[in-house]
Structure formats: structure tokens, C-alpha cells
Scaffold this active site. Structure first.
Site, PDB file in Angstrom:
ATOM      1  N   ARG A   1       5.709   0.869  10.587  1.00 26.97           N
ATOM      2  CA  ARG A   1       5.574   2.264  10.151  1.00 26.97           C
ATOM      3  C   ARG A   1       4.778   3.094  11.160  1.00 26.97           C
ATOM      4  O   ARG A   1       5.102   4.254  11.402  1.00 26.97           O
ATOM      5  CB  ARG A   1       4.956   2.318   8.750  1.00 26.97           C
ATOM      6  CG  ARG A   1       6.006   1.984   7.679  1.00 26.97           C
ATOM      7  CD  ARG A   1       5.403   1.745   6.335  1.00 26.97           C
ATOM      8  NE  ARG A   1       6.381   1.784   5.260  1.00 26.97           N
ATOM      9  CZ  ARG A   1       6.141   1.338   4.028  1.00 26.97           C
ATOM     10  NH1 ARG A   1       4.951   0.838   3.735  1.00 26.97           N
ATOM     11  NH2 ARG A   1       7.076   1.396   3.100  1.00 26.97           N
TER      12      ARG A   1
ATOM     13  N   THR B   1       1.911   2.480   3.551  1.00 27.56           N
ATOM     14  CA  THR B   1       2.975   3.397   3.105  1.00 27.56           C
ATOM     15  C   THR B   1       2.979   4.696   3.912  1.00 27.56           C
ATOM     16  O   THR B   1       4.041   5.185   4.308  1.00 27.56           O
ATOM     17  CB  THR B   1       2.758   3.736   1.604  1.00 27.56           C
ATOM     18  OG1 THR B   1       2.629   2.511   0.873  1.00 27.56           O
ATOM     19  CG2 THR B   1       3.923   4.536   1.049  1.00 27.56           C
TER      20      THR B   1
ATOM     21  N   ASN C   1       9.604   6.676   5.708  1.00 30.21           N
ATOM     22  CA  ASN C   1       8.666   5.713   6.295  1.00 30.21           C
ATOM     23  C   ASN C   1       9.301   4.395   6.745  1.00 30.21           C
ATOM     24  O   ASN C   1       8.679   3.344   6.698  1.00 30.21           O
ATOM     25  CB  ASN C   1       7.464   5.489   5.369  1.00 30.21           C
ATOM     26  CG  ASN C   1       7.857   4.893   4.044  1.00 30.21           C
ATOM     27  OD1 ASN C   1       9.030   4.640   3.796  1.00 30.21           O
ATOM     28  ND2 ASN C   1       6.886   4.642   3.190  1.00 30.21           N
TER      29      ASN C   1
ATOM     30  N   LYS D   1      15.239   1.805   6.170  1.00 27.66           N
ATOM     31  CA  LYS D   1      15.608   3.049   5.484  1.00 27.66           C
ATOM     32  C   LYS D   1      16.422   3.979   6.404  1.00 27.66           C
ATOM     33  O   LYS D   1      16.486   3.766   7.610  1.00 27.66           O
ATOM     34  CB  LYS D   1      14.330   3.731   4.972  1.00 27.66           C
ATOM     35  CG  LYS D   1      13.596   2.917   3.896  1.00 27.66           C
ATOM     36  CD  LYS D   1      12.391   3.690   3.362  1.00 27.66           C
ATOM     37  CE  LYS D   1      11.664   2.938   2.259  1.00 27.66           C
ATOM     38  NZ  LYS D   1      10.527   3.724   1.703  1.00 27.66           N
TER      39      LYS D   1
ATOM     40  N   PHE E   1       7.353  12.583  -6.552  1.00 23.93           N
ATOM     41  CA  PHE E   1       8.181  12.462  -5.347  1.00 23.93           C
ATOM     42  C   PHE E   1       9.510  11.744  -5.602  1.00 23.93           C
ATOM     43  O   PHE E   1      10.276  11.523  -4.668  1.00 23.93           O
ATOM     44  CB  PHE E   1       7.390  11.753  -4.236  1.00 23.93           C
ATOM     45  CG  PHE E   1       6.882  10.372  -4.597  1.00 23.93           C
ATOM     46  CD1 PHE E   1       7.714   9.262  -4.544  1.00 23.93           C
ATOM     47  CD2 PHE E   1       5.562  10.195  -4.994  1.00 23.93           C
ATOM     48  CE1 PHE E   1       7.248   7.999  -4.877  1.00 23.93           C
ATOM     49  CE2 PHE E   1       5.086   8.931  -5.335  1.00 23.93           C
ATOM     50  CZ  PHE E   1       5.940   7.820  -5.275  1.00 23.93           C
TER      51      PHE E   1
ATOM     52  N   ARG F   1       4.900  -7.310   4.507  1.00 26.54           N
ATOM     53  CA  ARG F   1       4.076  -6.128   4.205  1.00 26.54           C
ATOM     54  C   ARG F   1       3.094  -5.843   5.353  1.00 26.54           C
ATOM     55  O   ARG F   1       2.815  -4.693   5.681  1.00 26.54           O
ATOM     56  CB  ARG F   1       3.292  -6.338   2.901  1.00 26.54           C
ATOM     57  CG  ARG F   1       4.146  -6.530   1.668  1.00 26.54           C
ATOM     58  CD  ARG F   1       4.761  -5.282   1.128  1.00 26.54           C
ATOM     59  NE  ARG F   1       3.798  -4.249   0.796  1.00 26.54           N
ATOM     60  CZ  ARG F   1       4.129  -3.091   0.211  1.00 26.54           C
ATOM     61  NH1 ARG F   1       5.397  -2.831  -0.092  1.00 26.54           N
ATOM     62  NH2 ARG F   1       3.224  -2.187  -0.062  1.00 26.54           N
TER      63      ARG F   1
ATOM     64  N   TYR G   1      14.485   2.348  -7.459  1.00 18.95           N
ATOM     65  CA  TYR G   1      13.139   2.926  -7.521  1.00 18.95           C
ATOM     66  C   TYR G   1      12.759   3.368  -8.939  1.00 18.95           C
ATOM     67  O   TYR G   1      11.888   4.233  -9.106  1.00 18.95           O
ATOM     68  CB  TYR G   1      13.026   4.099  -6.548  1.00 18.95           C
ATOM     69  CG  TYR G   1      12.746   3.663  -5.111  1.00 18.95           C
ATOM     70  CD1 TYR G   1      11.600   2.931  -4.796  1.00 18.95           C
ATOM     71  CD2 TYR G   1      13.605   3.990  -4.074  1.00 18.95           C
ATOM     72  CE1 TYR G   1      11.332   2.529  -3.499  1.00 18.95           C
ATOM     73  CE2 TYR G   1      13.346   3.593  -2.759  1.00 18.95           C
ATOM     74  CZ  TYR G   1      12.205   2.870  -2.476  1.00 18.95           C
ATOM     75  OH  TYR G   1      11.923   2.475  -1.196  1.00 18.95           O
TER      76      TYR G   1
ATOM     77  N   GLU H   1      14.407  -7.625  -6.781  1.00 23.94           N
ATOM     78  CA  GLU H   1      15.006  -6.781  -5.738  1.00 23.94           C
ATOM     79  C   GLU H   1      16.095  -7.519  -4.965  1.00 23.94           C
ATOM     80  O   GLU H   1      17.116  -6.931  -4.599  1.00 23.94           O
ATOM     81  CB  GLU H   1      13.911  -6.265  -4.793  1.00 23.94           C
ATOM     82  CG  GLU H   1      12.984  -5.266  -5.489  1.00 23.94           C
ATOM     83  CD  GLU H   1      11.853  -4.775  -4.607  1.00 23.94           C
ATOM     84  OE1 GLU H   1      11.722  -5.236  -3.446  1.00 23.94           O
ATOM     85  OE2 GLU H   1      11.084  -3.912  -5.075  1.00 23.94           O
TER      86      GLU H   1
ATOM     87  N   HIS I   1      11.233  -0.652   3.605  1.00 29.09           N
ATOM     88  CA  HIS I   1      10.753  -1.074   2.287  1.00 29.09           C
ATOM     89  C   HIS I   1      10.540  -2.581   2.350  1.00 29.09           C
ATOM     90  O   HIS I   1      11.288  -3.281   3.016  1.00 29.09           O
ATOM     91  CB  HIS I   1      11.792  -0.769   1.193  1.00 29.09           C
ATOM     92  CG  HIS I   1      11.500  -1.496  -0.096  1.00 29.09           C
ATOM     93  ND1 HIS I   1      10.620  -0.991  -1.029  1.00 29.09           N
ATOM     94  CD2 HIS I   1      11.909  -2.712  -0.555  1.00 29.09           C
ATOM     95  CE1 HIS I   1      10.515  -1.874  -2.026  1.00 29.09           C
ATOM     96  NE2 HIS I   1      11.292  -2.917  -1.761  1.00 29.09           N
TER      97      HIS I   1
END
Ligand code: IDP
Length: 134
Positions: free
Chosen positions: A104, A93, A114, A11, A59, A87, A51, A128, A117
């Protein structure tokens, strides 16, 4: 164990921090292979579409603003159990709740900025990956 593909996004906060290489290195050391990748500035429409599942969440607008605040590094990772492995490497998250040593925990500032993704299931991974690498 199945060979899977998953979508990973580094990100804007992590790209700005100059840690693309350090993050990819964690994937590679864990046995995940980068099989496609691109640095990309998302448009508002692309971020909103990606998203869309969160569109009703409070948010959502902040998330979209954040995702278009600078370039992102989108990549497809391949390997055994790639979806769960990614993950696990990412951590929770909210970086305050992420296990020590996860991406993270080490690179993220907050629950909205964060760092990464990662697809959360085979179905979302397929959608995706196609979203960015049709
Ligand atoms: P994930 O990225 O760990 O899969 P999701 O629940 O799918 O988490 O949320 C997508 C993204 O939306 C998160 O990575 C984070 O950037 C943002 N987000 C999730 N929950 C919140 C929140 O409570 N406040 C602000 N941003 C959030």
C-alpha cells in the site's frame, strides 16, 4: 507454524496501474504460493456481498463503486502464517500510514483506492475463499 490459506484481492486501481505481477512477486518472495487465481469483473451484488460487514459505514457506497470500477485479481495465497504475512506485506489500510516498502505504501493512492485486500483472520479467510472459489 501453521500452513494457512488467505484471500487476496488486487483491487481495480492496482490492476489499472499494471502492477499485478509486481504485487504477486512480493507474495512469492515472502514464501506465499498462489494456489488459485482469476481476473474478474465484480458485479455490484458481488461487491456488496463481499463487503456486507461494512454496509452501515459511510464509505460503503464509494467502496462498492470503486470495487466495480474495473477488473480485480482474486487469488488464494498459501504458506506458513499466510494471513498475518499477507497483512504485513499489504501495510496499513491508509497508505499514508502504511510502513515503507509495503504494497500500500508503494502502490496505493488513498484509503479508498488502496491496491489490495487481504483476509484478517482464519474465520474470514475461510468465508472469503469460499465466496470466490466455491
Ligand atoms: P482492510 O482492507 O485494511 O482490512 P477495512 O477496515 O476492512 O480495511 O476496510 C475495508 C476497505 O474499506 C478498505 O480496504 C478501504 O478500501 C475501505 N475503507 C476503510 N476505511 C475507509 C474510510 O475511512 N474511507 C474510505 N474507505 C475506507
Amino acid at each position: 507454524m501453521a500452513i494457512e490459506r488467505t484471500l487476496s484481492i488486487i483491487k481495480p486501481d492496482a490492476v489499472a496501474k499494471n502492477v499485478i505481477g509486481e504485487i504477486i512477486s512480493r507474495f512469492e518472495k515472502a514464501g506465499l504460493k498462489v494456489v488459485n487465481a482469476r481476473l474478474q469483473q465484480l458485479t455490484r451484488e458481488e461487491a456488496e456481498g463481499f463487503y456486507a460487514v461494512h454496509k452501515e459505514r459511510p464509505f460503503f457506497n464509494d467502496l462498492v463503486e470503486f470495487m466495480i470500477s474495473g477488473p480485480v485479481f482474486v487469488q488464494v495465497l498459501e504458506g506458513e502464517n499466510a494471513i498475518a504475512k499477507n497483512r504485513e506485506l499489504m501495510g496499513a489500510t491508509d497508505p499514508k500510514k502504511a510502513a515503507p516498502g509495503t504494497i500500500r505504501a508503494d502502490f496505493a493512492e488513498s484509503i479508498d483506492a488502496n491496491a489490495v485486500h487481504g483476509s484478517d483472520a482464519p474465520e474470514t479467510a475461510a468465508v472469503e475463499i469460499a465466496y470466490f472459489f466455491a
